[in-house]
Design a protein around this motif. Sequence first.
Motif, short mmCIF file in Angstrom:
data_model
loop_
_atom_site.label_atom_id
_atom_site.label_comp_id
_atom_site.label_asym_id
_atom_site.label_seq_id
_atom_site.Cartn_x
_atom_site.Cartn_y
_atom_site.Cartn_z
N LEU A 132 52.17 42.56 53.26
CA LEU A 132 51.02 41.67 53.14
C LEU A 132 51.40 40.45 52.32
N ASN A 133 51.07 39.30 52.83
CA ASN A 133 51.41 38.06 52.15
C ASN A 133 50.33 37.72 51.11
N ILE A 134 50.23 38.59 50.11
CA ILE A 134 49.20 38.41 49.09
C ILE A 134 49.60 39.22 47.86
N THR A 135 49.24 38.76 46.67
CA THR A 135 49.57 39.49 45.45
C THR A 135 48.64 40.67 45.28
N SER A 136 49.06 41.65 44.46
CA SER A 136 48.26 42.85 44.25
C SER A 136 46.94 42.52 43.56
N ASN A 137 46.94 41.53 42.65
CA ASN A 137 45.71 41.15 41.95
C ASN A 137 44.71 40.50 42.91
N GLU A 138 45.22 39.64 43.79
CA GLU A 138 44.34 38.99 44.76
C GLU A 138 43.76 40.02 45.72
N LEU A 139 44.59 40.98 46.14
CA LEU A 139 44.12 42.01 47.06
C LEU A 139 43.07 42.89 46.38
N LYS A 140 43.29 43.20 45.11
CA LYS A 140 42.33 44.02 44.37
C LYS A 140 40.99 43.32 44.24
N LYS A 141 41.03 42.00 44.02
CA LYS A 141 39.79 41.22 43.89
C LYS A 141 39.00 41.23 45.19
N ILE A 142 39.71 41.08 46.31
CA ILE A 142 39.03 41.11 47.62
C ILE A 142 38.46 42.51 47.88
N ASP A 143 39.24 43.54 47.51
CA ASP A 143 38.79 44.92 47.73
C ASP A 143 37.51 45.21 46.95
N GLU A 144 37.45 44.77 45.71
CA GLU A 144 36.28 44.99 44.87
C GLU A 144 35.05 44.29 45.43
N LEU A 145 35.26 43.20 46.15
CA LEU A 145 34.15 42.47 46.75
C LEU A 145 33.70 43.08 48.08
N ILE A 146 34.67 43.41 48.91
CA ILE A 146 34.33 43.73 50.30
C ILE A 146 34.05 45.21 50.53
N SER A 147 34.75 46.11 49.86
CA SER A 147 34.58 47.54 50.13
C SER A 147 33.15 48.04 49.84
N PRO A 148 32.53 47.71 48.69
CA PRO A 148 31.15 48.17 48.46
C PRO A 148 30.17 47.68 49.52
N LEU A 149 30.38 46.45 50.01
CA LEU A 149 29.47 45.91 51.03
C LEU A 149 29.69 46.60 52.37
N ILE A 150 30.96 46.94 52.68
CA ILE A 150 31.24 47.67 53.91
C ILE A 150 30.59 49.04 53.87
N LEU A 151 30.66 49.70 52.72
CA LEU A 151 30.07 51.04 52.58
C LEU A 151 28.55 51.00 52.65
N LYS A 152 27.95 49.82 52.50
CA LYS A 152 26.51 49.66 52.69
C LYS A 152 26.16 49.48 54.16
N GLY A 153 27.19 49.37 55.02
CA GLY A 153 26.94 49.21 56.45
C GLY A 153 27.04 47.78 56.94
N GLN A 154 27.43 46.87 56.05
CA GLN A 154 27.55 45.47 56.47
C GLN A 154 28.82 45.27 57.30
N SER A 155 28.75 44.33 58.23
CA SER A 155 29.91 44.02 59.07
C SER A 155 30.79 42.99 58.37
N ILE A 156 32.05 42.92 58.81
CA ILE A 156 32.97 41.93 58.25
C ILE A 156 32.47 40.52 58.52
N SER A 157 31.92 40.32 59.71
CA SER A 157 31.40 38.99 60.06
C SER A 157 30.29 38.57 59.10
N HIS A 158 29.41 39.51 58.78
CA HIS A 158 28.31 39.22 57.87
C HIS A 158 28.83 38.90 56.47
N ILE A 159 29.77 39.71 56.01
CA ILE A 159 30.33 39.50 54.67
C ILE A 159 31.08 38.17 54.61
N PHE A 160 31.86 37.89 55.64
CA PHE A 160 32.66 36.66 55.64
C PHE A 160 31.76 35.42 55.65
#
Length: 436
Positions: A153-181
Amino acid sequence: MSNEDLCKGKHLKIEDRLIIEYGLDENYTLKEIAERVKKDPTTISKEIKRNRFLKSSKRKENNLQSCKHRKSCTKTNLCNSSCGNQCKKCRFINCYRTCNEYLIKKCTKLNRYPYVCNSCSTVTTCTDEKSYYKAKVADTKYKELLVTSREGLNITSNELKKIDELISPLILKGQSISHIFTHHKDELNCCERTLYYYFDKNAFAARNIDLPRKVKYKPRKKSTLPVIKESTDRVGRTFNDFVKFIEDNPSIPIIEMDTVHGTRSGKVLLTFMFRNCSLMLAFIIDNCSQTAVKDTLDKLYEVLGHEVFKRSFPVILTDNGSEFKNPETLELDTEGNQRTKIFYCNPMASYQKPHVEKNHEYIRYIIPKGKSFDDRNQEDITLMMNHINSTARASLNGNTPFKLAQMLLDVSMLDKLSLKHIHADEVHLKPALFNK
């Protein structure tokens, strides 16, 4: 636009690297090599320094021949405590193994162009560590770099962790990637497609199975180009072989062979076109098969005889239709004697036999496309061809194919095949020809 502009931004190819290697071997200047490769001199300089490889002297085990301190060295007793000789004069000691001050001597010329020893006049006597540039080695390193640069992955571990903390909780709520993006585009700092890629690589706490619709769809099949298997029947019979054969035999007559279809499963016309006079022959066959084509040639060979057939049909050019495969059965008679030579056009290149393709339009004047040949016999087809061959052509300076055939072909062939000249005013090129 200049050639340099066209080459700008393009990666170096193996051909370019071979030019660079040749230029270094011949002691060309950097500018001369750059002009030949059509690149900036800086690009060539970086290419040489990036892909050169070091090679130590084979004589480094002999005393201090490759050591940086060779001339100033005064060390003794490295082999044993009783030896009083200087080590650089000892033939039984390998300084690079025993001396902690051993350093390989590097040539100072490698710090400037040409950066390598390819064209150095002292390369055979020099004991310094050498550097070389070889096109194949450089191209291999380049390809390895392309592969490794696309791994992971062309991304640092800190940047990936920041995206994960943002996107994973919203995905688990049933939101789509398109909606989140849509609502967090500025925070994500990547495109929507990249997020799907990260999910495929299991980079987030949430997984593909947590996406509302992703698991409902099967992965898309990657389109692959069809593998074209070169038939052994074409070996020595390709269009390039045909061109070479004609260059070696410029006066030999050329016949183009093809088929004309009526309905899908009905009878077929096997046609022959003589290039030198535009005379066209047509024979009706029951189906479009190898057996039917072979039987027709065998009957034609039997009617004309070996000498007339070989003289009239020395070279046949055809397409890659399945009915024309197994060329040896067409080239040889029942006793194994060579009666003709078969060549094939390139795949999907019917323009390489344009005469027979063009003259099929005369057949379509009388038997329109889609009309069945099943109610026709060979006498009808011969009648049709007599009218077609008696039609004057502008390409023949107003002559008819039949008249030219009388001058250029064997007259006995015309008689044996019942070919006759039709008076100009009696030529009929309409379907009503068969109603007469």
